[in-house]
Design an enzyme around this catalytic site. Sequence first.
Site, PDB file in Angstrom:
ATOM      1  N   GLY A  51       1.572   5.184   4.617  1.00  0.00           N
ATOM      2  CA  GLY A  51       0.922   5.723   5.610  1.00  0.00           C
ATOM      3  C   GLY A  51      -0.842   5.593   4.812  1.00  0.00           C
TER       4      GLY A  51
ATOM      5  N   GLY B 216      -1.389   2.493   6.447  1.00  0.00           N
ATOM      6  CA  GLY B 216      -1.191   1.793   7.548  1.00  0.00           C
ATOM      7  C   GLY B 216      -1.151   0.423   7.985  1.00  0.00           C
ATOM      8  N   LYS B 217      -0.306   0.206   6.539  1.00  0.00           N
ATOM      9  CA  LYS B 217       0.995  -0.919   7.036  1.00  0.00           C
ATOM     10  C   LYS B 217       1.623  -1.205   8.091  1.00  0.00           C
ATOM     11  CE  LYS B 217       3.370  -0.060   3.854  1.00  0.00           C
ATOM     12  NZ  LYS B 217       2.807   1.300   3.229  1.00  0.00           N
TER      13      LYS B 217
ATOM     14  N   SER C 220       6.300  -2.052  -1.895  1.00  0.00           N
ATOM     15  CA  SER C 220       6.165  -3.077  -2.990  1.00  0.00           C
ATOM     16  C   SER C 220       5.222  -2.580  -4.001  1.00  0.00           C
ATOM     17  CB  SER C 220       5.563  -4.428  -2.386  1.00  0.00           C
ATOM     18  OG  SER C 220       4.863  -4.096  -1.607  1.00  0.00           O
TER      19      SER C 220
ATOM     20  N   GLY D 182       1.119  -1.479   0.009  1.00  0.00           N
ATOM     21  CA  GLY D 182       0.205  -0.330   0.438  1.00  0.00           C
ATOM     22  C   GLY D 182       1.078   1.365   0.392  1.00  0.00           C
ATOM     23  N   LEU D 183      -0.220   2.663  -0.480  1.00  0.00           N
ATOM     24  CA  LEU D 183       1.410   3.335  -0.434  1.00  0.00           C
ATOM     25  C   LEU D 183       1.095   3.906   1.379  1.00  0.00           C
ATOM     26  CD1 LEU D 183      -1.722   6.231  -1.713  1.00  0.00           C
ATOM     27  CD2 LEU D 183       0.493   5.765  -2.618  1.00  0.00           C
TER      28      LEU D 183
HETATM   29  N1  LIG Z   1      -8.117   1.510   9.545  1.00  0.00           N
HETATM   30  C1  LIG Z   1      -6.520   2.304   9.964  1.00  0.00           C
HETATM   31  N2  LIG Z   1      -5.588   1.059  10.113  1.00  0.00           N
HETATM   32  C2  LIG Z   1      -4.199   1.313   9.693  1.00  0.00           C
HETATM   33  N3  LIG Z   1      -4.141   2.681  10.452  1.00  0.00           N
HETATM   34  C3  LIG Z   1      -4.840   3.321  10.347  1.00  0.00           C
HETATM   35  C4  LIG Z   1      -6.078   3.407  10.497  1.00  0.00           C
HETATM   36  N4  LIG Z   1      -6.779   4.395  10.122  1.00  0.00           N
HETATM   37  C5  LIG Z   1      -6.173   5.081  10.429  1.00  0.00           C
HETATM   38  N5  LIG Z   1      -5.000   4.893  10.717  1.00  0.00           N
HETATM   39  C6  LIG Z   1      -3.586   5.960  10.640  1.00  0.00           C
HETATM   40  O1  LIG Z   1      -3.099   6.366   9.483  1.00  0.00           O
HETATM   41  C7  LIG Z   1      -1.326   6.101   9.690  1.00  0.00           C
HETATM   42  C8  LIG Z   1      -0.934   5.304   9.092  1.00  0.00           C
HETATM   43  O2  LIG Z   1       0.382   5.384   9.050  1.00  0.00           O
HETATM   44  P1  LIG Z   1       1.563   3.289   8.905  1.00  0.00           P
HETATM   45  O3  LIG Z   1       2.905   4.275   9.693  1.00  0.00           O
HETATM   46  O4  LIG Z   1       1.275   2.596   9.439  1.00  0.00           O
HETATM   47  O5  LIG Z   1       1.601   3.981   7.542  1.00  0.00           O
HETATM   48  P2  LIG Z   1       2.147   2.547   6.711  1.00  0.00           P
HETATM   49  O6  LIG Z   1       1.874   1.925   5.543  1.00  0.00           O
HETATM   50  O7  LIG Z   1       3.692   1.728   7.340  1.00  0.00           O
HETATM   51  O8  LIG Z   1       3.171   3.638   5.621  1.00  0.00           O
HETATM   52  P3  LIG Z   1       4.983   3.691   5.049  1.00  0.00           P
HETATM   53  O9  LIG Z   1       4.932   2.495   4.335  1.00  0.00           O
HETATM   54  O10 LIG Z   1       5.569   5.252   5.113  1.00  0.00           O
HETATM   55  O11 LIG Z   1       5.979   3.187   6.418  1.00  0.00           O
HETATM   56  C9  LIG Z   1      -1.070   5.881  11.157  1.00  0.00           C
HETATM   57  O12 LIG Z   1      -1.247   7.509  11.891  1.00  0.00           O
HETATM   58  C10 LIG Z   1      -2.448   5.323  11.516  1.00  0.00           C
HETATM   59  O13 LIG Z   1      -3.336   6.057  12.721  1.00  0.00           O
END
Ligand SMILES: Nc1ncnc2c1ncn2[C@@H]1O[C@H](COP(=O)(O)OP(=O)(O)OP(=O)(O)O)[C@@H](O)[C@H]1O
Length: 182
Positions: free
Chosen positions: A19, A21-22, A91, A16-17
């Site tokens: 941010g 939520g991964k 990815s 996923g993009l």
């Molecule tokens: N249903 C949800 N599931 C996961 N995260 C959520 C959800 N709703 C809101 N969020 C928020 O979205 C943000 C996701 O950030 P996260 O660091 O998990 O993204 P990421 O996909 O790991 O990004 P990156 O690829 O930059 O590492 C967090 O601030 C989280 O609290």
Amino acid sequence: MMGNARKQGFTLWMTGLPGSGKSTLSAVLKTKLEKEHGMPVEILDGDEVRKGLSRDLGLSKEDREEHAWRVSFVAKLLSRNGVVAVVALISPYRTSRESAKQMIGPERFVEVYVKASLQACEMRDPKGLYAKARRGEITNMTGIQDPYEEPTDADIVVETEKGTPETSAEFIIKELQRRRKL
Ligand SMILES: Nc1ncnc2c1ncn2[C@@H]1O[C@H](COP(=O)(O)OP(=O)(O)OP(=O)(O)O)[C@@H](O)[C@H]1O
Ligand SMILES: [Mg+2]
């Protein structure tokens, strides 16, 4: 809860993009899979792997592919030995995800599209990277300057704008149970 038969390991490949939520979901999932399903779990988070196994790699297409290849390799070793490998990796390339599926074995590979609109991810901007990309301070940001190839046939699609990390993780667990992975 745990069934009678000992469950097999598998790889939960979360794409996923930035941010979307991964990483947040992988932490919630790890706790649930361990505590409620008795499964050993290892998280392979892109950011963490880049500090170690992939410390020599950058953000070019070739390096992103190599990064995904290394993560796939470790996920294969773990998941064939009874562990749930939770992969949290942007990815962005469909070919990399398909290669991961083939390396790990399609029967042990579950692709999860952690879906949120670019607008939502940019609003969240948990690391401030979108803002930096908009200011031109970084130039390889997925979703801004670099492509993100949306999955077209993910096993599970979780829309993180429509729930909390808790409800999104529950949804993934239910889908895994439906697929007899848990
Ligand atoms: N249903 C949800 N599931 C996961 N995260 C959520 C959800 N709703 C809101 N969020 C928020 O979205 C943000 C996701 O950030 P996260 O660091 O998990 O993204 P990421 O996909 O790991 O990004 P990156 O690829 O930059 O590492 C967090 O601030 C989280 O609290
Ligand atoms: Mg992350």
